[in-house]
Design a protein around this motif. Structure first.
Motif, PDB file in Angstrom:
ATOM      1  N   ILE A  64       2.208  -4.068  -1.258  1.00  0.00           N
ATOM      2  CA  ILE A  64       1.793  -4.676  -2.521  1.00  0.00           C
ATOM      3  C   ILE A  64       2.880  -5.568  -3.092  1.00  0.00           C
ATOM      4  O   ILE A  64       2.613  -6.631  -3.652  1.00  0.00           O
ATOM      5  CB  ILE A  64       1.401  -3.592  -3.540  1.00  0.00           C
ATOM      6  CG1 ILE A  64       0.250  -2.749  -2.990  1.00  0.00           C
ATOM      7  CG2 ILE A  64       1.013  -4.206  -4.875  1.00  0.00           C
ATOM      8  CD1 ILE A  64      -0.177  -1.646  -3.913  1.00  0.00           C
TER       9      ILE A  64
ATOM     10  N   CYS B 200       0.610   0.770  -0.314  1.00  0.00           N
ATOM     11  CA  CYS B 200      -0.591   1.575  -0.479  1.00  0.00           C
ATOM     12  C   CYS B 200      -0.972   2.151   0.872  1.00  0.00           C
ATOM     13  O   CYS B 200      -1.009   1.437   1.878  1.00  0.00           O
ATOM     14  CB  CYS B 200      -1.738   0.735  -1.029  1.00  0.00           C
ATOM     15  SG  CYS B 200      -3.301   1.631  -1.141  1.00  0.00           S
TER      16      CYS B 200
ATOM     17  N   ARG C  21      -3.943   3.595   2.877  1.00  0.00           N
ATOM     18  CA  ARG C  21      -5.399   3.645   2.850  1.00  0.00           C
ATOM     19  C   ARG C  21      -5.882   4.843   3.656  1.00  0.00           C
ATOM     20  O   ARG C  21      -5.650   4.947   4.856  1.00  0.00           O
ATOM     21  CB  ARG C  21      -5.980   2.351   3.415  1.00  0.00           C
ATOM     22  CG  ARG C  21      -5.678   1.142   2.562  1.00  0.00           C
ATOM     23  CD  ARG C  21      -6.226  -0.117   3.180  1.00  0.00           C
ATOM     24  NE  ARG C  21      -7.668  -0.035   3.382  1.00  0.00           N
ATOM     25  CZ  ARG C  21      -8.413  -1.038   3.853  1.00  0.00           C
ATOM     26  NH1 ARG C  21      -7.843  -2.186   4.157  1.00  0.00           N
ATOM     27  NH2 ARG C  21      -9.717  -0.896   4.019  1.00  0.00           N
TER      28      ARG C  21
ATOM     29  N   ASN D 172      -6.741   6.962  -1.703  1.00  0.00           N
ATOM     30  CA  ASN D 172      -5.594   6.103  -1.443  1.00  0.00           C
ATOM     31  C   ASN D 172      -4.366   6.632  -2.163  1.00  0.00           C
ATOM     32  O   ASN D 172      -4.470   7.324  -3.190  1.00  0.00           O
ATOM     33  CB  ASN D 172      -5.886   4.676  -1.898  1.00  0.00           C
ATOM     34  CG  ASN D 172      -6.995   4.042  -1.091  1.00  0.00           C
ATOM     35  OD1 ASN D 172      -6.888   3.884   0.111  1.00  0.00           O
ATOM     36  ND2 ASN D 172      -8.080   3.692  -1.767  1.00  0.00           N
ATOM     37  N   GLU D 173      -3.196   6.287  -1.627  1.00  0.00           N
ATOM     38  CA  GLU D 173      -1.936   6.745  -2.210  1.00  0.00           C
ATOM     39  C   GLU D 173      -0.986   5.559  -2.362  1.00  0.00           C
ATOM     40  O   GLU D 173      -0.966   4.656  -1.526  1.00  0.00           O
ATOM     41  CB  GLU D 173      -1.291   7.828  -1.337  1.00  0.00           C
ATOM     42  CG  GLU D 173      -2.108   9.101  -1.249  1.00  0.00           C
ATOM     43  CD  GLU D 173      -1.513  10.107  -0.285  1.00  0.00           C
ATOM     44  OE1 GLU D 173      -1.648  11.317  -0.531  1.00  0.00           O
ATOM     45  OE2 GLU D 173      -0.898   9.678   0.719  1.00  0.00           O
ATOM     46  N   LEU D 174      -0.216   5.604  -3.430  1.00  0.00           N
ATOM     47  CA  LEU D 174       0.758   4.564  -3.718  1.00  0.00           C
ATOM     48  C   LEU D 174       2.156   5.147  -3.561  1.00  0.00           C
ATOM     49  O   LEU D 174       2.465   6.187  -4.141  1.00  0.00           O
ATOM     50  CB  LEU D 174       0.556   4.033  -5.138  1.00  0.00           C
ATOM     51  CG  LEU D 174       1.004   2.598  -5.417  1.00  0.00           C
ATOM     52  CD1 LEU D 174       0.260   1.610  -4.544  1.00  0.00           C
ATOM     53  CD2 LEU D 174       0.815   2.264  -6.884  1.00  0.00           C
TER      54      LEU D 174
ATOM     55  N   SER E 236       1.266   7.778  -6.937  1.00  0.00           N
ATOM     56  CA  SER E 236      -0.147   7.653  -7.302  1.00  0.00           C
ATOM     57  C   SER E 236      -0.655   8.927  -7.950  1.00  0.00           C
ATOM     58  O   SER E 236      -0.126  10.020  -7.746  1.00  0.00           O
ATOM     59  CB  SER E 236      -0.981   7.319  -6.061  1.00  0.00           C
ATOM     60  OG  SER E 236      -0.747   8.260  -5.037  1.00  0.00           O
TER      61      SER E 236
ATOM     62  N   PHE F 270      -6.121   6.600  -8.252  1.00  0.00           N
ATOM     63  CA  PHE F 270      -6.097   5.827  -7.012  1.00  0.00           C
ATOM     64  C   PHE F 270      -7.057   6.374  -5.962  1.00  0.00           C
ATOM     65  O   PHE F 270      -6.933   6.051  -4.794  1.00  0.00           O
ATOM     66  CB  PHE F 270      -4.681   5.797  -6.441  1.00  0.00           C
ATOM     67  CG  PHE F 270      -3.721   5.027  -7.291  1.00  0.00           C
ATOM     68  CD1 PHE F 270      -3.571   3.667  -7.133  1.00  0.00           C
ATOM     69  CD2 PHE F 270      -2.981   5.675  -8.265  1.00  0.00           C
ATOM     70  CE1 PHE F 270      -2.695   2.957  -7.931  1.00  0.00           C
ATOM     71  CE2 PHE F 270      -2.096   4.972  -9.061  1.00  0.00           C
ATOM     72  CZ  PHE F 270      -1.959   3.604  -8.900  1.00  0.00           C
TER      73      PHE F 270
ATOM     74  N   PHE G  93      -9.096   0.871  -1.978  1.00  0.00           N
ATOM     75  CA  PHE G  93      -8.113  -0.159  -2.279  1.00  0.00           C
ATOM     76  C   PHE G  93      -8.553  -1.475  -1.658  1.00  0.00           C
ATOM     77  O   PHE G  93      -8.801  -1.561  -0.468  1.00  0.00           O
ATOM     78  CB  PHE G  93      -6.737   0.239  -1.726  1.00  0.00           C
ATOM     79  CG  PHE G  93      -5.646  -0.751  -2.050  1.00  0.00           C
ATOM     80  CD1 PHE G  93      -4.894  -0.619  -3.203  1.00  0.00           C
ATOM     81  CD2 PHE G  93      -5.388  -1.813  -1.200  1.00  0.00           C
ATOM     82  CE1 PHE G  93      -3.896  -1.519  -3.495  1.00  0.00           C
ATOM     83  CE2 PHE G  93      -4.393  -2.720  -1.485  1.00  0.00           C
ATOM     84  CZ  PHE G  93      -3.650  -2.572  -2.638  1.00  0.00           C
TER      85      PHE G  93
ATOM     86  N   ASP H 209      -6.522  -5.496  -5.649  1.00  0.00           N
ATOM     87  CA  ASP H 209      -5.408  -4.715  -6.178  1.00  0.00           C
ATOM     88  C   ASP H 209      -4.113  -5.460  -5.922  1.00  0.00           C
ATOM     89  O   ASP H 209      -3.898  -6.013  -4.839  1.00  0.00           O
ATOM     90  CB  ASP H 209      -5.327  -3.347  -5.497  1.00  0.00           C
ATOM     91  CG  ASP H 209      -6.468  -2.433  -5.899  1.00  0.00           C
ATOM     92  OD1 ASP H 209      -6.195  -1.455  -6.605  1.00  0.00           O
ATOM     93  OD2 ASP H 209      -7.618  -2.714  -5.510  1.00  0.00           O
TER      94      ASP H 209
ATOM     95  N   HIS I 181       0.677  -2.040 -11.777  1.00  0.00           N
ATOM     96  CA  HIS I 181      -0.463  -2.039 -10.863  1.00  0.00           C
ATOM     97  C   HIS I 181      -1.667  -2.638 -11.573  1.00  0.00           C
ATOM     98  O   HIS I 181      -1.983  -2.282 -12.708  1.00  0.00           O
ATOM     99  CB  HIS I 181      -0.795  -0.627 -10.392  1.00  0.00           C
ATOM    100  CG  HIS I 181      -1.983  -0.579  -9.481  1.00  0.00           C
ATOM    101  ND1 HIS I 181      -3.222  -0.176  -9.903  1.00  0.00           N
ATOM    102  CD2 HIS I 181      -2.117  -0.907  -8.170  1.00  0.00           C
ATOM    103  CE1 HIS I 181      -4.077  -0.237  -8.894  1.00  0.00           C
ATOM    104  NE2 HIS I 181      -3.436  -0.672  -7.836  1.00  0.00           N
TER     105      HIS I 181
ATOM    106  N   ASN J 248      -5.790  -3.601 -11.042  1.00  0.00           N
ATOM    107  CA  ASN J 248      -6.990  -3.347 -10.243  1.00  0.00           C
ATOM    108  C   ASN J 248      -8.174  -4.105 -10.824  1.00  0.00           C
ATOM    109  O   ASN J 248      -8.366  -4.150 -12.039  1.00  0.00           O
ATOM    110  CB  ASN J 248      -7.308  -1.851 -10.198  1.00  0.00           C
ATOM    111  CG  ASN J 248      -8.681  -1.565  -9.608  1.00  0.00           C
ATOM    112  OD1 ASN J 248      -9.622  -1.241 -10.322  1.00  0.00           O
ATOM    113  ND2 ASN J 248      -8.795  -1.720  -8.306  1.00  0.00           N
TER     114      ASN J 248
END
Length: 293
Positions: free
Chosen positions: A97, A107, A109, A114-116, A130, A134, A138, A143, A159, A161
């Motif tokens: 990102i 991120c 997927r 999803n996790e950041l 995250s 989230f 994504f 995003d 962030h 979205n």
């Protein structure tokens, strides 16, 4: 050693060392571990590292993550290294990102959520930031985000979205380890599926985004600016001399100044490198080239 003092030791000597060496010095004692982990030291160290002529290029391949050295603008393939991501996930499921002073915002997927993740490939430090928000899918063009350090030396993660026509902006505080919502521009249609957001580029206490619409002729490009001091958004206009329909604009920083590569489509494909001045692109473009479409 007593006459040197802690400020001289940490801020003027150890802050000039490579990141891996700094991590090794954290094992000297508890005091050194604390001093070398403070936001003030991290900020000083990252500023010194950003001024070095040697840079790092991280690439996500299908099965591996590699880091190459860039010395004086040349790619040194012989020094290529393979790095391991802290989570058991294929690089093809990772989306970058943004980046800021050696930190990378990615991120992951997944099928369920999803996790950041914040990740420093050099020191191997990482942190999952995250929350339940989230869990949605994504989108590569829906995003985006950026990172910055506020006036209190707190690392912040922005962030953005776009979902069902609405734009949601949130900011994460590393100090508080929590998220909070921000107010976005009212009445704008930039959350529509017709718009595509670029990555955020940090320059001069501002994070800049290009929001483009290429689906509805004759095309449209917008500059969305996020002021990290007031944590507010605004839309900037392009200078009249670089208006083109349609056109593509990509932001980058050169010598800590914001630049934009402007691609125009007409009888010829034209790309210009424009330097910013007072939140707009300067009138003079020193680097310009033309190539047949």
């Amino acid at each position: 050693m007593e006459r040197i003092g802690d400020d001289m030791m940490f801020e003027e000597i150890l802050s000039r060392l490579p990141a891996k060496v700094v991590c090794q010095f954290k094992c000297v004692c508890k005091q050194w571990c604390y001093e070398l982990s403070t936001p003030k030291f991290v900020l000083i160290h990252t500023r010194r590292v950003s001024n070095l002529l040697q840079k790092k290029l991280l690439s996500l391949n299908e099965n591996t993550i590699v880091v190459d050295d860039i010395v004086y603008g040349n790619l040194e393939v012989d020094t290529r290294k393979v790095v391991t991501f802290p989570y058991d996930v294929e690089p093809s499921f990772l989306i970058i990102i943004g980046s800021f002073n050696g930190l990378i915002l990615l991120c992951i997927r997944r099928t369920d959520a999803n996790e950041l993740v914040l990740w420093n490939p050099t020191t191997r430090w990482f942190k999952l930031i995250s929350d339940d928000y989230f869990s949605h899918y994504f989108g590569r063009h829906d995003d985006t985000g950026g990172m910055y350090v506020d006036e209190h030396n707190d690392l912040k993660v922005l962030h953005i979205n776009c979902f069902v026509g609405a734009v949601t902006a949130r900011v994460y505080s590393r100090h508080n380890d929590s998220w909070r919502n921000l107010s976005f521009l009212k009445g704008c249609m930039l959350g529509s599926t017709f718009y595509s957001w670029s990555h955020g580029i940090y320059s001069g206490k501002t994070i800049y985004f290009i929001v483009s619409n290429y689906f509805i002729p004759p095309g449209e490009c917008n500059i969305v600016a996020f002021d990290v001091i007031s944590e507010s958004f605004s839309i900037l206009r392009f200078p009249e001399r670089i208006q083109a329909s349609p056109c593509q604009v990509h932001f980058l920083t050169i010598s800590n100044k914001l630049h934009g590569i402007v691609v125009k489509y007409s009888d010829e494909l034209t790309a210009e490198l424009q330097c910013s001045h007072s939140s707009t692109f300067g009138a003079a473009a020193k680097d310009e080239y033309n190539s047949r479409q």
